[in-house]
Design a protein around this motif. Structure first.
Motif: not given
Ligand code: FAD
Length: 406
Positions: A46-66
């Motif tokens: 649900x945050x990917x559109x922000x990463x795609x537009x470049x308004x949020x860095x993708x590292x904020x959107x991903x969470x290491x599973x471990x």
């Protein structure tokens, strides 16, 4: 007797929440729980559109599973599922295979392109960290290239988004905020750049309250978004998009088309032989497909009907999370030898669509409409609540959206 094997496919909202709930409800010796995912990380779709537009860095959107699973209770396998074989209770992976006693499928969605000519080959879709990163870089590359060519090509500055549903609207909202920054960075006059949203239905945000739709369109148009409503996309090539509106054929020169107008369940699930309805698998109230007592389907791969409207519930993160919680509880019952499973009943808390980081619309608590700042704040509360469920306060502090004024 050996412990039963529970295999969970996909670490999206549905898959990871099933794993996190099972690690709380089952003891280490009750079952062997295995979570399989393509990447080492879970991402918030649900945050990917922000990463795609470049308004949020993708590292904020991903969470290491471990960082969110307890590896003494859940075995994480980073691999890609290639086949599901329910008749022999096996899952084939690129790097091996797994046998299961119980299977939870949470492999998410893929784009439905409805046979539109050239769409699959030439349009981008927002469906993973990698795809979002590619869109951002493609737009930036085109801006950079524009001033480096003797012949200025307008197709580099026209961005077309197919679909004015939830995802399309949220994405153009982010673009509307990002484009002025990019124009400054690449010395391009803002008026040269077009953001065009093409929608086949007679309205943007079909199904939303008309007052909210009007608010959203006004907000976006004021920031330079053009709408082509009632316009059917017919063809996409490398450098143009063709649509038909009022029986007239029109073309837009563009080499950036982002398709946000249709999703279906992951085709691996249909390929496994479950009976599918437009790419999603109808499941009963216990979230199992008919005839498969050992398979649960959660999230966008599952199709559940809304009895009140006699239509399927739309695929949402909200429903995927609730289905995961229900499935983990029902699996715990099965492992403990109970045969009564609780039925799934969605508890819809409302819908909020962002229109960029500083504006939003929504309906919550049945019929309370929200606009602007209050809707933006509500969206952040929803996002932070999910992080709290998934990884507690530390995860909220690490990844949450805590600035309610921006
Ligand atoms: P996903 O979250 O898509 O996860 C699937 C997982 O499976 C991924 O981790 C993927 O890597 C993994 N996977 C896929 N294939 C394989 C394979 N072959 N092998 C191994 N792993 C695999 N919903 C809302 O409720 N509210 C919103 O505000 C909202 N906003 C959205 C905005 C955007 C831009 C988009 C695209 C969607 C939005 N949605 C929203 C819809 C929501 O994101 C989906 O309904 C939700 O992600 C579905 O969850 P899921 O668990 O089924 O699958």
């Amino acid at each position: 007797m050996r412990n039963p094997n529970i295999v969970i496919l996909g670490a999206g909202y549905g898959g990871i929440m099933t794993a996190v709930k099972l690690q709380k409800s089952l003891g280490a010796n009750d079952a062997n729980v295995t979570l399989v995912n393509k990447h080492s990380y879970h991402y918030q779709t649900t945050w990917l559109h922000e990463n795609a537009a470049g308004t949020l860095h993708h590292d904020r959107t991903r969470i290491q599973i471990k960082d969110v699973i307890n590896t003494s209770k859940v075995n994480f396998v980073q691999d890609t599922v290639t086949d599901i074989k329910p008749e022999v209770k096996k899952v084939l992976l690129e790097g091996g295979e797994l046998s299961y006693d119980y299977l939870v499928i949470g492999l998410g969605f893929e784009a439905a392109t409805f046979g539109i000519s050239g769409l699959k080959e030439n349009a981008f879709t927002i469906n993973s960290i990698n795809s979002a990163r590619m869109i951002r870089q493609h737009i930036e590359y085109n801006f950079a290239k524009y001033n480096n060519e003797a012949e200025k090509k307008q197709e580099r500055l026209n961005i077309v988004v197919g679909g004015a549903g939830f995802t399309g609207i949220e994405f153009v909202g982010e673009l509307a905020n990002r484009i002025p920054e990019l124009c400054k960075e690449y010395d391009i006059p803002r008026e040269k750049v077009r953001i065009i949203n093409v929608e086949a239905a007679p309205t943007a945000l079909p199904g939303f309250d008309p007052e909210l739709v009007e608010y959203a369109m006004n907000s976006l148009e004021a920031r330079g978004v053009e709408f082509k409503i009632g316009a059917m996309i017919k063809e996409v090539t490398e450098n143009k998009l063709v649509f038909e509106k009022d029986e007239q054929r029109e073309e837009i020169e563009t080499n950036t088309v982002v398709w946000a107008a249709g999703v279906r369940g992951n085709s691996l699930v249909e390929k496994a032989g479950f009976e599918a309805n437009r790419g999603r698998i109808p499941v009963g109230e216990d979230l199992r497909p008919e005839g498969y007592d050992d398979v649960f389907i959660v999230g966008d791969c599952a199709l559940i009907m809304n009895e009140e409207t006699d239509r399927p519930y739309p695929p949402t993160a909200q429903i995927a999370i609730q289905q995961a919680e229900q499935t983990a509880a029902n699996l715990t019952r099965l492992i403990r030898g109970e045969d009564h499973l609780e039925p799934f009943e969605p508890d819809l808390k409302g819908t909020v669509a962002s229109l960029g980081h500083n504006d939003a619309i929504g309906v919550v608590f049945d019929d309370k409409k929200l606009f602007g700042w209050s809707a933006t704040a509500m969206k952040k509360i929803i996002d932070n609540r999910y992080l709290l469920k998934l990884g507690g306060v530390p995860l909220v502090l690490k990844k949450g959206k805590l600035n309610f004024f921006h």
